[in-house]
Design an enzyme around this catalytic site. Structure first.
Site, PDB file in Angstrom:
ATOM      1  N   GLU A  33      12.760   3.411  13.808  1.00 12.24           N
ATOM      2  CA  GLU A  33      11.755   4.371  13.327  1.00 12.24           C
ATOM      3  C   GLU A  33      10.496   4.207  14.151  1.00 12.24           C
ATOM      4  O   GLU A  33      10.429   3.361  15.051  1.00 12.24           O
ATOM      5  CB  GLU A  33      11.463   4.146  11.845  1.00 12.24           C
ATOM      6  N   TYR A  62       0.846  -1.192   0.000  1.00 12.12           N
ATOM      7  CA  TYR A  62       0.000   0.000   0.000  1.00 12.12           C
ATOM      8  C   TYR A  62       0.879   1.240   0.000  1.00 12.12           C
ATOM      9  O   TYR A  62       2.095   1.162   0.180  1.00 12.12           O
ATOM     10  CB  TYR A  62      -0.922   0.005   1.229  1.00 12.12           C
ATOM     11  N   ARG A  64      -6.797 -20.714  -1.336  1.00 13.64           N
ATOM     12  CA  ARG A  64      -5.739 -20.471  -0.350  1.00 13.64           C
ATOM     13  C   ARG A  64      -4.609 -21.493  -0.465  1.00 13.64           C
ATOM     14  O   ARG A  64      -4.806 -22.696  -0.290  1.00 13.64           O
ATOM     15  CB  ARG A  64      -6.332 -20.503   1.070  1.00 13.64           C
ATOM     16  N   LYS A 123       6.588  -1.677   1.722  1.00 12.02           N
ATOM     17  CA  LYS A 123       5.427  -1.118   2.423  1.00 12.02           C
ATOM     18  C   LYS A 123       4.251  -2.087   2.316  1.00 12.02           C
ATOM     19  O   LYS A 123       3.319  -1.892   1.544  1.00 12.02           O
ATOM     20  CB  LYS A 123       5.083   0.267   1.856  1.00 12.02           C
ATOM     21  N   ARG A 169       7.511   4.488  -4.941  1.00 13.16           N
ATOM     22  CA  ARG A 169       7.726   3.552  -3.830  1.00 13.16           C
ATOM     23  C   ARG A 169       6.748   2.384  -3.930  1.00 13.16           C
ATOM     24  O   ARG A 169       7.108   1.233  -3.657  1.00 13.16           O
ATOM     25  CB  ARG A 169       7.568   4.265  -2.488  1.00 13.16           C
ATOM     26  N   LEU A 171      11.378   2.137   6.891  1.00 12.56           N
ATOM     27  CA  LEU A 171      10.724   2.387   5.622  1.00 12.56           C
ATOM     28  C   LEU A 171      11.356   3.648   5.035  1.00 12.56           C
ATOM     29  O   LEU A 171      11.637   4.595   5.772  1.00 12.56           O
ATOM     30  CB  LEU A 171       9.221   2.613   5.829  1.00 12.56           C
ATOM     31  N   HIS A 198      -0.100 -21.126   0.065  1.00  7.64           N
ATOM     32  CA  HIS A 198       0.906 -20.108   0.359  1.00  7.64           C
ATOM     33  C   HIS A 198       1.666 -19.619  -0.880  1.00  7.64           C
ATOM     34  O   HIS A 198       1.879 -18.425  -1.048  1.00  7.64           O
ATOM     35  CB  HIS A 198       1.902 -20.628   1.403  1.00  7.64           C
TER      36      HIS A 198
END
Ligand code: PMP
Length: 298
Positions: free
Chosen positions: A181, A33, A100, A148, A52, A206, A102
């Site tokens: 951070e 995101y 589902r 991110k 990014r 990040l 992995h």
């Protein structure tokens, strides 16, 4: 007025906007995101945020849902449809929907793209002058915090710890006692010698867009920049501490774990940098209005 979200090609009222329960974002947090500040109806530093996002997608080998310029159009449209003048735009891309399992789906599936926007108090006003308080928490995140991803449980728990301690933000501290951070911000200090210090991009951080822009801004302010991590003790002995993020810009840190930083009040360097950041911010039109260069905010 009901809010509008973009989901895979459609603009829908939020109540009708949904993704499949077998979406890998839901099943595995297999998603990335980004968050872009909207100021005066315009996107702030959108190119850097979208770059990014592209990097995050690339690192996880998630397909890009559309070109960057098309994505920019969608984000602006969501901002426009929600009448957001000051707030934020949120973009999330997941690996898509598949039974589902992995490992990545074979054949690959179309990534899921969700864009939302919401109003908030202008970032330029949020606690900007007043400052915030911070608690420290042990670093518990994975080694790829440069991506991110929406896999944010350690950040969620850290922020909850801050809230339960009556604080606003939590700083992740490594086993070596040095600060990485915040749960959703980068951490900075201004040392007694006047150096501006923040962790390098090689550290567990990040790569904050605001961090990168502020380093450029600070260089024009004649400040000495040092990219290294610092200890909590050093932060407490510093002249100032502050955080940066797209939604908080530059916000002074008044205390860490209940102990005052500097004189316990918001610092002059943070205030100067905040003003300089606002003045220089590159913004592109989101809706209604020409491109503004360094338009600042009243
Ligand atoms: N670190 C983390 C963990 C974050 O979530 C954020 C907010 N995206 C930041 C730093 C600051 O990044 P930016 O300046 O791009 O908002």
């Amino acid at each position: 007025m009901s809010r509008i979200a973009y989901v895979n090609g459609r603009y829908l009222p939020l109540a009708e906007a949904a993704v499949h329960i077998e979406d890998r974002g839901f099943q595995f947090a297999d998603a990335v995101y980004d968050v872009i500040e909207v100021r005066g109806g315009r996107l702030v530093e959108d190119e850097r945020h979208l770059a990014r996002l592209g990097r995050s997608l690339g690192e996880l080998r998630i397909a890009t849902p559309m070109t960057v310029s098309a994505l920019g159009v969608v984000i602006r449209e969501v901002v426009r449809r929600n009448h957001v003048r000051d707030g934020l735009a949120y973009v999330q891309v997941t690996r898509g929907v598949a039974p589902r399992d992995h490992a990545f789906p074979v054949p690959s599936v179309r990534p899921t793209l969700v864009v939302t926007a919401r109003r908030s108090k202008p970032a330029v006003k949020i606690k900007g002058e007043a400052g915030i308080t911070v608690v420290t928490v042990p670093e518990t995140r994975w080694a790829r915090v440069d991506i991110k991803t929406v896999s944010l449980l350690p950040n969620v728990l850290a922020r909850q710890a801050a809230r339960e301690a009556g604080a606003n933000e939590a700083w992740f501290v490594g086993a070596d006692g040095l600060v990485n951070e915040g749960s959703s911000s980068n951490a900075w200090i201004v040392t007694a010698a006047g150096e501006l210090v923040t962790a390098p991009t090689t550290a567990m951080i990040l790569r904050g867009v605001t961090r990168a822009v502020l380093l450029e801004v600070a260089a024009t302010q004649g400040l000495t920049l040092v990219e290294r991590r610092f200890s909590v003790a050093e932060a407490l002995a510093a002249r100032e501490a502050f955080i940066t993020s797209a939604t908080s810009l530059v916000t002074p840190v008044l205390s860490i774990d209940g102990a005052p930083v500097g004189n316990g009040g918001p610092g002059a360097t943070a205030a100067t940098l905040r003003a300089a950041l606002i003045a220089r911010t590159r913004v592109a039109p989101a809706w209604g209005g020409p491109v503004a260069q360094g338009s600042g905010i009243g």
